[in-house]
Write an enzyme that holds these catalytic residues in place. Structure first.
Site, PDB file in Angstrom:
ATOM      1  N   HIS A  83      39.267  53.009  33.662  1.00 27.36           N
ATOM      2  CA  HIS A  83      40.285  53.232  34.696  1.00 27.36           C
ATOM      3  C   HIS A  83      40.558  51.931  35.431  1.00 27.36           C
ATOM      4  O   HIS A  83      39.919  50.906  35.161  1.00 27.36           O
ATOM      5  CB  HIS A  83      39.876  54.355  35.657  1.00 27.36           C
ATOM      6  CG  HIS A  83      38.669  54.098  36.489  1.00 27.36           C
ATOM      7  ND1 HIS A  83      37.399  53.978  35.965  1.00 27.36           N
ATOM      8  CD2 HIS A  83      38.504  53.942  37.835  1.00 27.36           C
ATOM      9  CE1 HIS A  83      36.526  53.777  36.930  1.00 27.36           C
ATOM     10  NE2 HIS A  83      37.174  53.727  38.076  1.00 27.36           N
ATOM     11  N   HIS A  88      40.352  50.725  38.608  1.00 28.43           N
ATOM     12  CA  HIS A  88      39.713  50.176  39.800  1.00 28.43           C
ATOM     13  C   HIS A  88      39.124  48.788  39.519  1.00 28.43           C
ATOM     14  O   HIS A  88      38.557  48.535  38.453  1.00 28.43           O
ATOM     15  CB  HIS A  88      38.633  51.120  40.309  1.00 28.43           C
ATOM     16  CG  HIS A  88      39.201  52.331  40.988  1.00 28.43           C
ATOM     17  ND1 HIS A  88      38.468  53.470  41.227  1.00 28.43           N
ATOM     18  CD2 HIS A  88      40.446  52.576  41.497  1.00 28.43           C
ATOM     19  CE1 HIS A  88      39.230  54.370  41.847  1.00 28.43           C
ATOM     20  NE2 HIS A  88      40.426  53.846  42.011  1.00 28.43           N
ATOM     21  N   ASP A 139      36.553  47.145  40.429  1.00 25.08           N
ATOM     22  CA  ASP A 139      35.144  46.967  40.078  1.00 25.08           C
ATOM     23  C   ASP A 139      34.854  47.364  38.637  1.00 25.08           C
ATOM     24  O   ASP A 139      33.717  47.227  38.173  1.00 25.08           O
ATOM     25  CB  ASP A 139      34.233  47.723  41.055  1.00 25.08           C
ATOM     26  CG  ASP A 139      34.426  49.225  41.014  1.00 25.08           C
ATOM     27  OD1 ASP A 139      35.582  49.683  40.913  1.00 25.08           O
ATOM     28  OD2 ASP A 139      33.427  49.958  41.098  1.00 25.08           O
ATOM     29  N   HIS A 140      35.888  47.797  37.911  1.00 26.70           N
ATOM     30  CA  HIS A 140      35.742  48.112  36.495  1.00 26.70           C
ATOM     31  C   HIS A 140      36.525  47.165  35.593  1.00 26.70           C
ATOM     32  O   HIS A 140      36.213  47.068  34.400  1.00 26.70           O
ATOM     33  CB  HIS A 140      36.190  49.547  36.228  1.00 26.70           C
ATOM     34  CG  HIS A 140      35.276  50.558  36.834  1.00 26.70           C
ATOM     35  ND1 HIS A 140      34.417  51.336  36.088  1.00 26.70           N
ATOM     36  CD2 HIS A 140      35.067  50.909  38.124  1.00 26.70           C
ATOM     37  CE1 HIS A 140      33.721  52.121  36.906  1.00 26.70           C
ATOM     38  NE2 HIS A 140      34.100  51.874  38.140  1.00 26.70           N
ATOM     39  N   HIS A 183      39.052  61.482  39.316  1.00 24.36           N
ATOM     40  CA  HIS A 183      38.741  60.291  40.106  1.00 24.36           C
ATOM     41  C   HIS A 183      40.004  59.441  40.245  1.00 24.36           C
ATOM     42  O   HIS A 183      40.350  58.995  41.338  1.00 24.36           O
ATOM     43  CB  HIS A 183      37.624  59.517  39.424  1.00 24.36           C
ATOM     44  CG  HIS A 183      37.198  58.275  40.142  1.00 24.36           C
ATOM     45  ND1 HIS A 183      36.576  58.295  41.365  1.00 24.36           N
ATOM     46  CD2 HIS A 183      37.294  56.964  39.792  1.00 24.36           C
ATOM     47  CE1 HIS A 183      36.319  57.064  41.758  1.00 24.36           C
ATOM     48  NE2 HIS A 183      36.742  56.234  40.812  1.00 24.36           N
ATOM     49  N   ASP A 221      33.663  56.504  36.165  1.00 28.94           N
ATOM     50  CA  ASP A 221      33.354  57.118  37.462  1.00 28.94           C
ATOM     51  C   ASP A 221      33.671  58.610  37.497  1.00 28.94           C
ATOM     52  O   ASP A 221      33.849  59.184  38.576  1.00 28.94           O
ATOM     53  CB  ASP A 221      34.146  56.424  38.582  1.00 28.94           C
ATOM     54  CG  ASP A 221      33.588  55.060  38.938  1.00 28.94           C
ATOM     55  OD1 ASP A 221      32.550  54.670  38.366  1.00 28.94           O
ATOM     56  OD2 ASP A 221      34.211  54.372  39.763  1.00 28.94           O
ATOM     57  N   HIS A 223      27.741  53.514  37.865  1.00 26.57           N
ATOM     58  CA  HIS A 223      27.132  53.171  39.148  1.00 26.57           C
ATOM     59  C   HIS A 223      25.695  53.682  39.210  1.00 26.57           C
ATOM     60  O   HIS A 223      25.374  54.738  38.651  1.00 26.57           O
ATOM     61  CB  HIS A 223      27.919  53.761  40.324  1.00 26.57           C
ATOM     62  CG  HIS A 223      29.231  53.085  40.562  1.00 26.57           C
ATOM     63  ND1 HIS A 223      29.366  51.953  41.331  1.00 26.57           N
ATOM     64  CD2 HIS A 223      30.482  53.403  40.131  1.00 26.57           C
ATOM     65  CE1 HIS A 223      30.641  51.597  41.366  1.00 26.57           C
ATOM     66  NE2 HIS A 223      31.336  52.454  40.644  1.00 26.57           N
TER      67      HIS A 223
END
Length: 254
Positions: free
Chosen positions: A53, A55, A57-58, A111, A128, A166
């Site tokens: 996805h 985001h 942080d990915h 999410h 996530d 995570h």
């Protein structure tokens, strides 16, 4: 296939998969440094990047990685992931020659609206959406969507290794304990996680069978979750129970 969690950022895991010949895949590289270090240390050649996805942080390390390793980048159909070279959606298959690997693409909105998971080679790369003993927050989807996504994942083969993104497992376990205090499998998993984290070892991956036995978000039809829901004034269907679980987790500080 060897499965390696690479700690990144505050509490992320980037997943590195490689074969005995040194051919590697990386999943959700939020930063490039840990990946470059692991490739060098293990003598690996990066062959593909998979993204679940949009985001940051990915995907934040993807551009830097691709500047040094011009490999295909598989990603959902989402304009927010500009670095993608190959778009995939529900029902598609990612088939690689090096390393020889095959992953089914599963749409798991909730999410985010375009979140996908990859299942194959003994692993479930779920970003996530599914966490160990937890699930992702609903930033763009509805409880009905997220529950349907989790149901799809829960119905996959139980021996799959859940590779989520995570290190939330200990906190998730504390919340799960408030839902099912009498769940022996949950208590055993909490002890296992505590021992691993005490030595700074990852709590992941974990089998999907274990998640089905311990994760309240996969257990909305269990007697304990139904009792908990009624205690919290929820008399509706399983979607209402899931929504209540997620709302309570959002404010849980245990």
């Amino acid at each position: 296939m060897h499965v390696v969690p690479l700690p990144a950022l505050a509490d992320n895991y980037i997943w590195l998969l490689h074969d005995d010949a040194g051919q590697a895949i990386v999943v959700d590289p939020g930063e490039a440094g840990p990946v470059e270090a692991a490739l060098k240390e293990r003598g690996l050649q990066l062959r593909a990047i998979l993204l679940t996805h949009h985001h940051h942080d990915h995907i934040g390390g993807t551009e830097a990685l691709r500047s040094r390793h011009p490999v295909p980048v598989y990603a959902p159909r989402d304009e927010r992931i500009a670095i993608a070279t190959l778009r995939v959606d529900d029902g598609d298959v990612v088939a690689l020659d090096e390393p020889r690997a095959r992953f089914d693409v599963i749409a798991v909105p909730g999410h985010t609206s375009t979140h996908i998971a990859y299942a194959g080679e003994g692993v479930l790369l779920c970003g996530d959406t599914l966490f160990s003993m937890g699930c992702g927050r609903l930033f763009e989807g509805t409880p009905m969507q997220m529950l349907a996504s989790l149901d799809r994942l829960a119905n996959l083969p139980g021996e799959l290794l859940v590779c989520c993104a995570h290190e939330y497992t200990a906190a998730n376990g504390r919340f799960a304990q408030t839902i099912e205090p009498g769940n022996a499998a949950l208590a055993a998993r909490q002890q296992e996680v505590a021992a691993l984290r005490a030595h700074d070892r990852p709590s992941l991956p974990v089998t999907l069978d274990t998640e089905r036995a311990t994760n309240p978000f996969l257990r909305t039809d269990s007697d304990a979750v139904i009792v908990w829901s009624r205690h919290h004034g929820v008399e509706g269907d399983r979607v209402a129970r899931f929504a209540a679980l997620r709302a309570n987790k959002d404010v849980f500080r245990g």
